[in-house]
Design a protein around this motif. Structure first.
Motif, PDB file in Angstrom:
ATOM      1  N   ARG A  81       0.804  -1.101   0.091  1.00 34.82           N
ATOM      2  CA  ARG A  81       0.126  -0.188   0.006  1.00 34.82           C
ATOM      3  C   ARG A  81       0.912   1.144   0.084  1.00 34.82           C
ATOM      4  NH1 ARG A  81      -4.450   1.477  -1.049  1.00 34.82           N
ATOM      5  NH2 ARG A  81      -5.491   1.915   0.697  1.00 34.82           N
ATOM      6  N   PRO A 140      -2.266   0.625   6.474  1.00 35.68           N
ATOM      7  CA  PRO A 140      -0.765   0.586   6.249  1.00 35.68           C
ATOM      8  C   PRO A 140       0.246   1.168   7.546  1.00 35.68           C
ATOM      9  CG  PRO A 140      -1.674   1.985   4.528  1.00 35.68           C
ATOM     10  CD  PRO A 140      -2.793   1.187   5.366  1.00 35.68           C
ATOM     11  N   ILE A 141      -0.455   2.146   8.117  1.00 37.31           N
ATOM     12  CA  ILE A 141       0.204   2.700   9.472  1.00 37.31           C
ATOM     13  C   ILE A 141       0.513   1.763  10.353  1.00 37.31           C
ATOM     14  CG2 ILE A 141       0.017   4.681  11.053  1.00 37.31           C
ATOM     15  CD1 ILE A 141      -1.970   5.889   9.667  1.00 37.31           C
ATOM     16  N   LEU A 161       3.528  -0.698   9.048  1.00 35.66           N
ATOM     17  CA  LEU A 161       4.789  -0.578   8.418  1.00 35.66           C
ATOM     18  C   LEU A 161       5.717  -0.751   9.672  1.00 35.66           C
ATOM     19  CD1 LEU A 161       4.055   2.150   5.811  1.00 35.66           C
ATOM     20  CD2 LEU A 161       5.069  -0.278   5.815  1.00 35.66           C
ATOM     21  N   ASN A 202       4.107   9.631   9.178  1.00 39.75           N
ATOM     22  CA  ASN A 202       2.829   8.900   8.394  1.00 39.75           C
ATOM     23  C   ASN A 202       1.990   9.935   7.578  1.00 39.75           C
ATOM     24  OD1 ASN A 202       3.280   6.258   9.372  1.00 39.75           O
ATOM     25  ND2 ASN A 202       1.993   6.775  11.211  1.00 39.75           N
ATOM     26  N   ARG A 237       1.402   8.630  -3.742  1.00 33.77           N
ATOM     27  CA  ARG A 237       2.235   7.874  -2.689  1.00 33.77           C
ATOM     28  C   ARG A 237       3.258   7.178  -3.867  1.00 33.77           C
ATOM     29  NH1 ARG A 237      -1.360   5.976   1.049  1.00 33.77           N
ATOM     30  NH2 ARG A 237      -1.694   4.226  -0.069  1.00 33.77           N
ATOM     31  N   ASN A 277      11.846  -3.781   4.177  1.00 30.54           N
ATOM     32  CA  ASN A 277      10.415  -4.157   3.431  1.00 30.54           C
ATOM     33  C   ASN A 277      10.610  -4.633   2.188  1.00 30.54           C
ATOM     34  OD1 ASN A 277       9.809  -2.918   6.418  1.00 30.54           O
ATOM     35  ND2 ASN A 277       7.567  -2.436   5.447  1.00 30.54           N
TER      36      ASN A 277
END
Lengths: 421, 246
Positions: free
Chosen positions: A333, A414-415, A418, B61, B93, B105
């Protein structure tokens, strides 16, 4: 994201966990397997019933003579230790039925009630006097020699069935046509051999393969209508005109009506004595189809339940899968995967799972059907449509049970994931 | 795309005006950001520092469009983003932000090249172009010889270099790096910092969020957060330090 990329990604993910993927789709494998096996077996049974009944002829009404139940018999009538009985289908019945609407022709057969011996062994073979159209009516073919012909008149010639030939002669004997066989005090020249490959059985005659056939004319001249037999020291005299009528109708759509009229007529003429029996192959066919349909519905429901259980199992695993892959989903995402991309990824995974499971299930089902044919000797029939149907069903199950986990995956925030280690 | 992003160095890349964020937990309101203001100019290398609880993560964020501020203005590449839908935010994004994470990741089952290509896949770039760009980016981070390897076969430093290559492929407005050296030993961390410096010299805008003061002097500007507010800004270019009340 391009569709091709989505498909690749989903397939790739499944291949990461081959064993888990196979285990997950076990429910679908067995569900689809049972659907395929059930369809094949029920279709096979259907087709066999169909061919069996068709072998009697769907445009025929079969009427046969039955010895009436003894209850109505007057025992005191017995004289001289002998017993005379008159029953069954008569010449008058034949003439009357032939005059009915929709009746095209009637083939008849009369059993001579003579024992047929080979040496001193009594054979399971009977001699019949038949009309000349009987060969077609009993759906048999001449494999050697010829069928009875009008020019034979009342000469002593016969046609024997394949089974009768095997009983009467040893397997090494050749040139059967032209040989003479003796039945009681009479001798007949064999002019032909007939064979029935359709498995036809006719009430009053049985399988044409086990018959010896002479013309009605010869039968009338030699045996008449009366048969005399000694049973347990008593003389049994039976007077029977005909043992079997094969009534051919002109229009099959009115066959029920014609059958009802014949039945009504016979009941009346025979004073409600049940010395006859009627079989309408088309009726049996319809009944068989009905029972078959019920069987199919029941089996389908069972298969449906196992598919449902399989689908729920897949949904369960996919939900666990979504939880396990929270971090992957969050990363995707963040990197620009739309909710739709995530939904597609997981949905395609489920559809792949069920479709692969479905394909394996098809193979399994075919195998089961094959084994059933091999060992239970049931007929099975395959159709490409079953396979298409099974694959379609499994894909639909994938869509139904994959949508919720896929949606759940897309809702992952997603927060939350992650920064999770 | 290139016409938009290749604006002159020195123009506005990001602008944050009085960004506030309050979390509602039951009946209690917890203010996490209490009005943060700053802008990032094109080509700048910015460090955002603060201890845990300073609001650093929340700001990250918001900067990454993963969360929305309760109030305030956030302009990215000249576009205000507060009112955009999830779909539009995801697109931005994808194209305008290059993410680099502390834990890399990467997708363990994909090759280095496939990992680098993921953001392009979501942007709908065709496979030929994807291959060309991923090879070019792998060259930039000196991993051209590792394209067919999987992340498990790489060292931590190499993994982070793959992640940096991945962040660059859509030619973003800025790179948002979250503790990129946090999972690395000092030597490798320095290597990664040097890689960022290289990109910086080539004109890339970088925002790095960290609690590690070790590299303080290496950023163009360092913005310190405390209790949800900006309290100190160190300008290493003009050798100035500003302090604010918190």
């Amino acid at each position: 994201m391009k569709l091709r990329d989505s498909l690749w990604l989903s397939f790739h993910n499944l291949m990461l966990h081959k064993i888990r993927s196979i285990l997950t789709s076990l429910g679908i494998i067995f569900g689809v397997g049972s659907v395929i096996a059930m369809l094949s077996i029920s279709e096979g049974a259907k087709r066999e019933a169909l061919s069996q009944i068709e072998s009697m002829g769907v445009d025929n009404i079969l009427i046969s003579t039955r010895r009436p139940p003894p209850a109505g018999k007057d025992v005191s009538e017995n004289t001289n230790n002998s017993n005379m009985e008159t029953y069954g289908l008569t010449e008058r019945d034949r003439k009357h039925i032939l005059r009915m609407d929709n009746v095209q022709s009637i083939s008849t057969a009369r059993n001579s009630r003579k024992s047929i011996l080979r040496g001193t062994t009594r054979l399971d073979v009977s001699l019949f006097g038949v009309t000349l159209d009987f060969l077609n009516a009993c759906r048999s073919d001449i494999v050697e020699g010829r069928w009875l012909s009008p020019v034979d008149g009342d000469r002593n010639v016969c046609v024997i069935g394949m089974g009768a030939k095997r009983s009467l002669f040893s397997i090494t004997e050749r040139d059967i046509v032209g040989r003479v066989i003796g039945v009681g005090d009479d001798a007949y020249v064999i002019v032909g051999i007939l064979e029935n490959l359709k498995g036809t059985t006719i009430d009053g005659v049985g399988s044409p393969n086990n018959g010896i056939f002479i013309s009605k004319k010869a039968s009338d001249a030699i045996y008449g209508k009366m048969s005399v037999e000694r049973v347990n020291g008593r003389t049994q005299i039976e007077v029977v005109d005909y043992d079997t009528f094969i009534v051919k109708v002109m229009d099959v759509s009115y066959i029920d009506y014609t059958a009802k009229r014949i039945a009504a007529y016979l009941s009346k003429m025979h004073n409600d004595v049940k010395d006859w029996e009627m079989v309408v192959p088309l009726d049996i066919l319809k009944q068989r189809e009905q029972t078959q349909n019920i069987f199919t519905i029941v089996m389908s429901s069972i298969a449906g339940i196992s598919l449902l259980v399989g689908g729920i199992g897949i949904m369960n695993i996919m939900l666990a899968n979504v939880y396990e892959r929270r971090k992957e989903i969050g990363t995707r995402r963040a990197l620009g995967a739309q909710k739709g991309d995530i939904i597609r990824q997981f949905l395609f995974e489920t559809i792949f799972l069920t479709s692969i499971g479905g394909s394996i299930g098809v193979a399994l089902g075919l195998l089961i059907a094959k084994i059933v044919t091999q060992y239970a000797n049931w007929p099975v029939a395959f159709s490409i449509w079953f396979i298409m149907l099974a694959l379609l069903i499994s894909a639909v199950i994938g869509i139904i049970f994959g949508t919720y986990p896929a949606w759940k995956a897309a809702q992952q925030n997603p927060i939350d994931v992650l920064r999770a280690e | 795309m290139s016409a938009i992003t290749q604006k002159e160095t020195g123009g506005e890349a990001l602008f944050l005006g009085d960004i506030r964020k309050t979390y509602h937990t039951g009946t209690v309101d917890v203010p996490v950001l209490k009005g943060v203001n700053f802008e990032v100019r094109r080509g700048e290398f910015i460090g955002i520092m603060g201890s845990s609880g300073s609001g650093k993560s929340t700001l990250l964020n918001i900067l990454g469009l993963l969360d929305k501020p309760s109030s305030g203005v956030y302009r990215l590449d000249g576009q205000a983003v507060e009112t955009l839908s999830d779909y539009e935010l995801t697109m931005i994004r994808n194209i305008k932000i290059g993410f680099v994470f502390q834990a890399f990741n990467l997708f363990p089952h994909l090759t280095v090249q496939e990992n680098i290509e993921v953001p392009m896949m979501y942007a709908g770039v065709d496979i030929k172009t994807r291959h060309r760009i991923s090879e070019e980016m792998a060259g930039k981070v000196k991993l051209a010889h590792r394209l067919d390897h999987r992340p498990t076969q790489l060292s931590g430093g190499e993994c982070q270099r793959v992640a940096v290559a991945r962040s660059l492929v859509n030619n973003p407005t800025f790179i948002l790096a979250d503790e990129p050296t946090g999972n690395l030993d000092e030597k490798t961390g320095t290597e990664i910092m040097n890689l960022f410096h290289e990109l910086h010299r080539a004109g890339t805008t970088i925002v790095m969020v960290t609690h590690n003061p070790q590299y303080e002097s290496e950023y163009d500007r360092v913005i310190y957060l405390r209790n949800g507010r900006k309290w100190r800004v160190i300008d290493n270019v003009n050798h100035k330090t500003e302090e604010f009340e918190t």
